[in-house]
Design a protein around this motif. Structure first.
Motif, mmCIF file in Angstrom:
data_model
loop_
_atom_site.group_PDB
_atom_site.id
_atom_site.type_symbol
_atom_site.label_atom_id
_atom_site.label_comp_id
_atom_site.label_asym_id
_atom_site.label_seq_id
_atom_site.Cartn_x
_atom_site.Cartn_y
_atom_site.Cartn_z
ATOM 1 N N ARG A 157 26.574 15.288 -35.143
ATOM 2 C CA ARG A 157 27.520 14.247 -34.751
ATOM 3 C C ARG A 157 28.601 14.725 -33.800
ATOM 4 N N THR A 167 24.171 6.170 -32.697
ATOM 5 C CA THR A 167 24.776 6.699 -33.922
ATOM 6 C C THR A 167 23.790 6.690 -35.088
ATOM 7 N N GLN A 213 21.870 9.961 -35.134
ATOM 8 C CA GLN A 213 22.556 11.220 -35.444
ATOM 9 C C GLN A 213 22.219 11.767 -36.824
ATOM 10 N N ASP A 247 24.521 8.784 -38.602
ATOM 11 C CA ASP A 247 25.906 8.577 -39.013
ATOM 12 C C ASP A 247 26.028 7.137 -39.499
#
Length: 183
Positions: free
Chosen positions: A86, A137, A140, A142
């Protein structure tokens, strides 16, 4: 105006109390670090205090573009920790591009949804713009930031007065696909 002065004074008081709390809990180095960050925020606030609203659109597109590029860069050369990649590291400094994505997405969606385009074009543009950082995202992974970006996009669509005939199918698709994306 007096109300903005009061709000500013209260914000400074909260920052001061937070810094005092950090110093009193035995972490003065963390208090110094947070004071430097608060000072940077105060400088940024002072610099942008008189910025015209139309410049926010430019800042929004710059933040959005930079965040998308950096989020893509995380997938290639990101720093991993606890099974997630991240962060971008530069020397001893590391940061999460998803934090910039929150600001960029908010400003870009405000510009698109506040434009004079027809309803369906505003809706399509907003959804496509939101999908890019959300997908990056998810990769990732996340989940917390992905959820926040999705809620941000949904709230902006509602605030932007996108008709329910566009929102309901999108909400249904999100409800069906969310468990699949998490898995």
């Amino acid at each position: 105006t007096p109300s903005s002065k009061v709000i500013g004074d209260l914000a400074l008081a909260l920052v001061g109390l937070g810094l005092a709390n950090l110093a009193l809990t035995g972490t003065p180095e963390l208090a110094v670090r947070q004071a430097m960050i608060a000072g940077g925020g105060l400088l940024a606030l002072t610099a942008f205090w008189r910025v015209r609203v139309r410049l926010l659109g430019i800042v929004g597109w710059l933040a959005y573009g930079a965040s998308v590029a950096l989020l893509a860069g995380v997938l290639v050369a990101g720093v991993s920790a606890n099974g997630a990649t991240r962060w971008i590291g530069i020397g001893s400094f590391s940061f999460q591009p998803s934090e910039l994505a929150k600001l960029g997405l908010l400003l870009v969606l405000a510009g698109v949804l506040g434009s004079s385009l027809p309803e369906w074009q505003r809706f399509v543009a907003a959804v496509l713009l939101a999908l890019v950082p959300i997908a990056l995202t998810v990769a990732q992974p996340d989940l917390s930031t992905t959820t926040l970006l999705a809620v941000l996009a949904g709230a902006m669509l509602i605030i932007g007065r996108v008709p329910a005939r566009f929102l309901l199918p999108l909400a249904a698709a999100a409800a069906v696909s969310a468990p699949l994306a998490i898995g």
